[in-house]
Design a protein around this motif. Structure first.
Motif, short mmCIF file in Angstrom:
data_model
loop_
_atom_site.label_atom_id
_atom_site.label_comp_id
_atom_site.label_asym_id
_atom_site.label_seq_id
_atom_site.Cartn_x
_atom_site.Cartn_y
_atom_site.Cartn_z
N PRO A 151 -9.96 2.65 9.08
CA PRO A 151 -8.96 3.24 9.99
C PRO A 151 -7.52 2.81 9.69
O PRO A 151 -6.60 3.60 9.90
CB PRO A 151 -9.41 2.79 11.38
CG PRO A 151 -10.25 1.58 11.14
CD PRO A 151 -10.91 1.80 9.80
N ALA A 152 -7.30 1.61 9.22
CA ALA A 152 -5.93 1.17 8.92
C ALA A 152 -5.34 2.02 7.79
O ALA A 152 -4.18 2.44 7.87
CB ALA A 152 -5.90 -0.31 8.57
N ALA A 153 -6.14 2.29 6.78
CA ALA A 153 -5.67 3.14 5.67
C ALA A 153 -5.39 4.55 6.18
O ALA A 153 -4.36 5.15 5.83
CB ALA A 153 -6.71 3.17 4.56
N ARG B 207 0.77 8.45 8.80
CA ARG B 207 2.20 8.14 9.00
C ARG B 207 3.04 8.62 7.83
O ARG B 207 4.20 8.99 8.01
CB ARG B 207 2.40 6.63 9.20
CG ARG B 207 2.08 6.14 10.59
CD ARG B 207 2.58 4.73 10.84
NE ARG B 207 2.18 3.78 9.81
CZ ARG B 207 1.12 2.98 9.85
NH1 ARG B 207 0.31 3.01 10.89
NH2 ARG B 207 0.85 2.16 8.88
N MET B 208 2.46 8.61 6.63
CA MET B 208 3.19 9.06 5.44
C MET B 208 3.24 10.58 5.33
O MET B 208 3.97 11.10 4.50
CB MET B 208 2.55 8.46 4.19
CG MET B 208 2.73 6.97 4.07
SD MET B 208 2.00 6.30 2.55
CE MET B 208 3.25 6.84 1.35
N GLY B 209 2.48 11.29 6.15
CA GLY B 209 2.51 12.75 6.11
C GLY B 209 1.27 13.41 5.55
O GLY B 209 1.21 14.63 5.45
N PHE B 210 0.27 12.64 5.17
CA PHE B 210 -0.99 13.23 4.72
C PHE B 210 -1.69 13.84 5.92
O PHE B 210 -1.61 13.32 7.03
CB PHE B 210 -1.90 12.17 4.08
CG PHE B 210 -1.48 11.78 2.69
CD1 PHE B 210 -2.04 12.39 1.57
CD2 PHE B 210 -0.53 10.78 2.50
CE1 PHE B 210 -1.64 12.02 0.29
CE2 PHE B 210 -0.14 10.41 1.23
CZ PHE B 210 -0.69 11.03 0.12
N GLY C 100 0.83 -1.21 0.00
CA GLY C 100 0.00 0.00 0.00
C GLY C 100 0.85 1.25 0.00
O GLY C 100 0.63 2.18 -0.78
N ARG C 101 1.85 1.26 0.86
CA ARG C 101 2.76 2.41 0.93
C ARG C 101 3.48 2.60 -0.41
O ARG C 101 3.63 3.74 -0.87
CB ARG C 101 3.76 2.20 2.06
CG ARG C 101 4.67 3.39 2.25
CD ARG C 101 5.66 3.14 3.42
NE ARG C 101 6.42 4.34 3.67
CZ ARG C 101 6.05 5.31 4.49
NH1 ARG C 101 4.93 5.22 5.16
NH2 ARG C 101 6.81 6.37 4.65
N ALA C 102 3.94 1.52 -1.02
CA ALA C 102 4.64 1.63 -2.31
C ALA C 102 3.73 2.21 -3.39
O ALA C 102 4.17 3.01 -4.22
CB ALA C 102 5.18 0.26 -2.72
N LEU C 103 2.46 1.82 -3.38
CA LEU C 103 1.52 2.37 -4.37
C LEU C 103 1.30 3.86 -4.14
O LEU C 103 1.29 4.65 -5.08
CB LEU C 103 0.19 1.60 -4.30
CG LEU C 103 0.24 0.19 -4.89
CD1 LEU C 103 -0.96 -0.63 -4.41
CD2 LEU C 103 0.29 0.24 -6.42
N CYS D 257 2.33 7.23 -6.53
CA CYS D 257 1.45 8.36 -6.84
C CYS D 257 2.12 9.68 -6.49
O CYS D 257 2.07 10.65 -7.26
CB CYS D 257 0.11 8.21 -6.11
SG CYS D 257 -0.89 6.82 -6.68
N LEU D 258 2.77 9.73 -5.33
CA LEU D 258 3.50 10.93 -4.93
C LEU D 258 4.60 11.24 -5.94
O LEU D 258 4.78 12.41 -6.33
CB LEU D 258 4.10 10.75 -3.53
CG LEU D 258 3.12 10.84 -2.38
CD1 LEU D 258 3.72 10.24 -1.10
CD2 LEU D 258 2.70 12.29 -2.14
N ASP D 259 5.34 10.23 -6.38
CA ASP D 259 6.41 10.43 -7.37
C ASP D 259 5.86 11.02 -8.67
O ASP D 259 6.46 11.93 -9.25
CB ASP D 259 7.12 9.11 -7.67
CG ASP D 259 7.96 8.60 -6.51
OD1 ASP D 259 8.22 9.37 -5.55
OD2 ASP D 259 8.35 7.41 -6.56
#
Length: 170
Positions: free
Chosen positions: A136-138, A144-147, A108-111, A115-117
Motif C-alpha cells: 500500500p505505501a508504494a 500521488r505521482m499521478g499514476f 523511490g520517487r526519484a527512481l 523512469c518517467l524521464d
C-alpha cells in the motif's frame, strides 16, 4: 555506514555499474523478503537477486544518498523481456526497492521520475507498472505521482499473489 545512521544529502539517480549488480540484487531481496512482500522460499527470490540479468535487458538504475546505494529499479523500454504489461509504445518499470532506513527521503520517487524521464525522452505514450496488493505505501506514492489504476491489466499469479496495474500517460 551503520544501518541506524541518519542519511543526509540529496538523492542522486544513475545507472548501476557492473560492480554493483550483486549489491543491487541483495538490496532488492532485502526489501522484498525482509519487508514481508515475498516469502524467503519463493521462486521469485532468484529473479530479485539477479540484477546482472536485469541489467542485460533493462536500464538498471540506482538511487544514492551520501555515496550509499539505497534503492534500485529496472526501467524496461518497449520490447524488454521484463516488460509484462506495457504496450508497444509504452515503457514499464519493475522491482522498485528502497531500503527501509532510506524511505521517506525521496529515493523511490526519484527512481520513478528517472523512469518517467526516460520514457518521455524516448517519445513513448505512457509508463506502466504492476505492484503487489500488499504494497500500500508504494501504491500511495504512485497515485500521488499521478499514476492511475488500470484494473483491466491486473492479474493473479499461480501462487495467489494479486498484481495491481498502474499507468501514467505521457
Amino acid at each position: 555506514m551503520s544501518e541506524t545512521s541518519v542519511l543526509r544529502g540529496p538523492v542522486t539517480v544513475r545507472s548501476a555499474r557492473p560492480d554493483e549488480y550483486d549489491l543491487v540484487g541483495e538490496l532488492t531481496v532485502e526489501v522484498y523478503v525482509g519487508g514481508g512482500m515475498v516469502k524467503p522460499d519463493s521462486g521469485y527470490v532468484p529473479e530479485l537477486r539477479d540484477a546482472a540479468g536485469r541489467a542485460a535487458h533493462t536500464d538498471l538504475l540506482v538511487a544514492e544518498v551520501a555515496g550509499e546505494v539505497v534503492g534500485a529499479v529496472a526501467y524496461c523500454p518497449p520490447g524488454s523481456r521484463y516488460a509484462v504489461v506495457a504496450g508497444a509504445d509504452e515503457a514499464e518499470f519493475r522491482m522498485l526497492a528502497v531500503r527501509e532506513r532510506a524511505r521517506g527521503r525521496g529515493a523511490g520517487r526519484a527512481l520513478v521520475e528517472a523512469c518517467l524521464d526516460r520514457a518521455r525522452a524516448a517519445g513513448l505514450r505512457g509508463l506502466r507498472l504492476v505492484t503487489q496488493a500488499n504494497m500500500p505505501a508504494a501504491q500511495r506514492m504512485y497515485e500521488r505521482m499521478g499514476f492511475r489504476r488500470t484494473p483491466e491489466r491486473d492479474w493473479t499469479l499461480d501462487n495467489g499473489v494479486r498484481l495491481l496495474a498502474y499507468h501514467m500517460p505521457l
